[in-house]
Design an enzyme around this catalytic site. Structure first.
Site, mmCIF file in Angstrom:
data_model
loop_
_atom_site.group_PDB
_atom_site.id
_atom_site.type_symbol
_atom_site.label_atom_id
_atom_site.label_comp_id
_atom_site.label_asym_id
_atom_site.label_seq_id
_atom_site.Cartn_x
_atom_site.Cartn_y
_atom_site.Cartn_z
ATOM 1 N N ASP A 79 0.843 -1.192 0.000
ATOM 2 C CA ASP A 79 0.000 0.000 0.000
ATOM 3 C C ASP A 79 0.881 1.246 0.000
ATOM 4 O O ASP A 79 2.098 1.181 0.192
ATOM 5 C CB ASP A 79 -0.917 -0.009 1.226
ATOM 6 C CG ASP A 79 -2.082 0.973 1.118
ATOM 7 O OD1 ASP A 79 -2.246 1.597 0.052
ATOM 8 O OD2 ASP A 79 -2.820 1.108 2.105
ATOM 9 N N LYS A 80 0.240 2.387 -0.199
ATOM 10 C CA LYS A 80 0.879 3.697 -0.202
ATOM 11 C C LYS A 80 0.079 4.633 0.691
ATOM 12 O O LYS A 80 -1.144 4.517 0.798
ATOM 13 C CB LYS A 80 0.949 4.223 -1.635
ATOM 14 C CG LYS A 80 1.108 5.724 -1.797
ATOM 15 C CD LYS A 80 -0.237 6.384 -2.093
ATOM 16 C CE LYS A 80 -0.113 7.900 -2.183
ATOM 17 N NZ LYS A 80 -1.450 8.553 -2.220
ATOM 18 N N HIS A 81 0.770 5.568 1.345
ATOM 19 C CA HIS A 81 0.085 6.588 2.144
ATOM 20 C C HIS A 81 0.709 7.940 1.866
ATOM 21 O O HIS A 81 1.933 8.073 1.811
ATOM 22 C CB HIS A 81 0.182 6.285 3.640
ATOM 23 C CG HIS A 81 -0.430 7.358 4.490
ATOM 24 N ND1 HIS A 81 -1.790 7.446 4.692
ATOM 25 C CD2 HIS A 81 0.123 8.415 5.155
ATOM 26 C CE1 HIS A 81 -2.048 8.501 5.450
ATOM 27 N NE2 HIS A 81 -0.910 9.101 5.745
ATOM 28 N N SER A 82 -0.137 8.961 1.693
ATOM 29 C CA SER A 82 0.322 10.332 1.523
ATOM 30 C C SER A 82 -0.031 11.142 2.757
ATOM 31 O O SER A 82 -1.101 10.958 3.349
ATOM 32 C CB SER A 82 -0.334 10.965 0.286
ATOM 33 O OG SER A 82 -0.096 12.366 0.248
ATOM 34 N N THR A 119 -9.092 10.852 -0.571
ATOM 35 C CA THR A 119 -9.230 9.829 -1.608
ATOM 36 C C THR A 119 -10.639 9.252 -1.650
ATOM 37 O O THR A 119 -11.188 8.994 -2.730
ATOM 38 C CB THR A 119 -8.196 8.714 -1.390
ATOM 39 O OG1 THR A 119 -6.883 9.285 -1.458
ATOM 40 C CG2 THR A 119 -8.320 7.627 -2.445
ATOM 41 N N ARG A 167 -7.277 14.583 20.269
ATOM 42 C CA ARG A 167 -6.159 15.451 19.867
ATOM 43 C C ARG A 167 -6.665 16.688 19.144
ATOM 44 O O ARG A 167 -6.133 17.786 19.302
ATOM 45 C CB ARG A 167 -5.203 14.681 18.966
ATOM 46 C CG ARG A 167 -4.364 13.629 19.673
ATOM 47 C CD ARG A 167 -3.716 12.693 18.676
ATOM 48 N NE ARG A 167 -2.895 13.425 17.715
ATOM 49 C CZ ARG A 167 -2.646 12.996 16.481
ATOM 50 N NH1 ARG A 167 -3.178 11.864 16.047
ATOM 51 N NH2 ARG A 167 -1.886 13.701 15.684
ATOM 52 N N SER A 182 -0.706 7.322 14.674
ATOM 53 C CA SER A 182 -2.022 7.406 14.045
ATOM 54 C C SER A 182 -1.989 6.876 12.617
ATOM 55 O O SER A 182 -2.810 6.045 12.222
ATOM 56 C CB SER A 182 -2.510 8.859 14.057
ATOM 57 O OG SER A 182 -3.757 8.976 13.407
ATOM 58 N N LYS A 186 -3.318 2.422 11.512
ATOM 59 C CA LYS A 186 -4.363 2.054 10.538
ATOM 60 C C LYS A 186 -3.763 1.278 9.365
ATOM 61 O O LYS A 186 -4.357 0.302 8.887
ATOM 62 C CB LYS A 186 -5.070 3.314 10.034
ATOM 63 C CG LYS A 186 -5.849 4.047 11.117
ATOM 64 C CD LYS A 186 -6.680 5.167 10.547
ATOM 65 C CE LYS A 186 -5.865 6.345 10.070
ATOM 66 N NZ LYS A 186 -5.287 7.131 11.180
ATOM 67 N N LYS A 187 -2.603 1.712 8.880
ATOM 68 C CA LYS A 187 -1.991 1.029 7.736
ATOM 69 C C LYS A 187 -1.542 -0.383 8.116
ATOM 70 O O LYS A 187 -1.749 -1.346 7.359
ATOM 71 C CB LYS A 187 -0.810 1.849 7.204
ATOM 72 C CG LYS A 187 -1.218 3.077 6.408
ATOM 73 C CD LYS A 187 -2.008 2.684 5.162
ATOM 74 C CE LYS A 187 -2.483 3.864 4.359
ATOM 75 N NZ LYS A 187 -3.302 3.466 3.180
#
Length: 435
Positions: A79-82, A119, A167, A182, A186-187
């Site tokens: 997977d990818k995260h930005s 997204t 937060r 955080s 999740k990832k």
């Protein structure tokens, strides 16, 4: 275990045990920890920080506070995260391209945050498409099409959901340790074998300085690798929108233009860079350079577009969406071209201001309950370093009403600076972090 003892230890700068952090995360998830205790915890972490071991332990504890997916598939799950930018629709290009290269991509994504687009909001601009899939359907779509872009269920990292909300109202969002836990909780709950992180830097990003971007990238990579997930980060430029369009349907259009070969530019280039790094770390390419070439070929050959079409249909969208996507996407009733009032070279673009202009048009949320208008936004935005003559277009506004178009036009004019001298253009990729 006692939340007061955990908070007292943090306040004194003492290290916590993994058992203490696991208990606290579970207490966040099941309510055993009160809002006041959670707020004190967040403030203590924000002020005192966590060591690397405690950051890893907190991330794993938050991951394990809910379901952790397990996959029985014949290829790596990646997977990818930005970290968030404007005009950043890489996920819509990269997920199907990775699937076309033989990977499985269970992409659990989010909605718009502040000036940055989400997204899920982009995917839901496609008529009929549903991102809230139950667990069995999610697994089936990933297995059958290679990729699925979905929302997190309530059972994925529930400790993070609770702590994030606290937060937000206690002024502790900016803690590097809490940001890292955080994102990764999740990832990692998605059961990944590999991850690539796109850490944005510039006017349209949350991280405005190289030092801040590098610190976040290093924290994320160290923590994810220590948690057992092979991870690389790229620090990428966000001093101008990645695609020339901002807004949900408009960014779907930009993504499809790349997937079908009608356009390339920075969106296609960055998709290949991120995908290449990820394929290499997952063992699906011998190097990042080979991986980049594989992503580019998946797009050029049309196999990435075919995977996107299958994913859209499996998630409830139109069966022929990719063949005629512009017919399906919503269109704003007011479209206005914004022209330059003087000649000059584009020397600066305030990406955050452009993102906020889209939010004001209705393309994002002022509060969590706002309904997003998928049709509105900005398109055909000029690029840094381009010379424009008086009367030539700077951008187009897509609005629901004339008054909104007026406000957006003023915001766009203020966000784009023209000058006499060209400046050096920033690189698309500033730095690579592998360990």
């Amino acid at each position: 275990m006692d939340a007061r003892a955990v908070n007292a230890a943090l306040r004194k700068g003492q290290a916590l045990s993994s058992e203490q952090l696991a208990w606290f995360a579970q207490g966040l998830a099941d309510g055993a920890v009160s809002d006041a205790q959670a707020g004190a915890f967040a403030m203590a972490v924000c002020l005192r920080g966590l060591g690397e071991e405690d950051r890893v332990a907190l991330t794993l504890a938050m991951r394990d506070s809910g379901d952790v997916l397990r996959w029985d598939l014949d290829a790596p799950v990646i997977d990818k995260h930005s970290t968030g930018g404007v005009g950043d629709c890489v996920s819509l290009v990269l997920a199907p391209a990775l699937a076309a290269c033989g990977a499985y991509v269970p992409m659990i994504s989010g909605r718009g945050l502040g000036h940055t687009g989400g997204t899920l909001d982009k995917m839901e601009a496609i008529p009929g498409l549903v991102t809230a899939l139950d667990g069995d359907r999610f697994r089936q779509v990933v297995r059958d099409t290679g990729a699925a872009i979905v929302s997190a269920s309530a059972d994925i990292a529930p400790a993070d959901k609770r702590l994030y909300a606290i937060r937000d109202v206690t002024g502790t969002v900016e803690s590097l340790d809490l940001i890292t836990a955080s994102i990764l909780s999740k990832k990692l709950a998605a059961g990944l074998d590999g991850l690539v992180l796109d850490v944005k830097l510039g006017t349209g990003a949350f991280m405005k300085t190289p030092e801040d971007a590098r610190a976040l990238a290093q924290a994320l990579v160290k923590t994810a690798n220590a948690a057992g997930c092979r991870t690389t980060a790229l620090i990428t430029d966000m001093n101008q929108p990645l695609a020339s369009s901002l807004g949900n349907a408009l960014e779907v259009d930009a993504s499809l233009r790349v997937l079908t070969g009608l356009d390339d530019g920075s969106l296609g280039e960055l998709s290949a860079e991120l995908g290449g790094a990820l394929l290499a770390s997952a063992g699906l390419a011998a190097s990042a350079e080979e991986g980049r070439a594989k992503i580019a070929e998946a797009i050029r050959s049309g196999t990435a577009a075919e995977r996107f079409a299958r994913m859209v249909y499996a998630m409830g969208g139109p069966v022929h969406f990719v063949e005629d996507w512009q017919r399906f996407l919503p269109e704003a009733p007011v479209i206005r071209e914004i022209t330059a009032t003087a000649s000059g070279i584009v020397t600066a673009i305030d990406g955050e201001a452009l993102g906020l202009a889209v939010v004001d048009l209705g393309g994002g949320r002022q509060v969590e309950t706002d309904v997003v208008d998928p049709a509105v936004g900005l398109s055909d935005i000029v690029r840094l370093g381009v010379r424009v003559e008086k009367g030539q277009p700077l951008a187009r506004v897509h609005a629901a009403r004339l008054g909104q178009a007026d406000a957006a036009e003023a915001a766009v004019r203020a966000a784009i600076s023209l000058g006499d001298m060209a400046r050096d253009l920033p690189p698309l990729v500033h730095e690579r972090i592998t360990s």
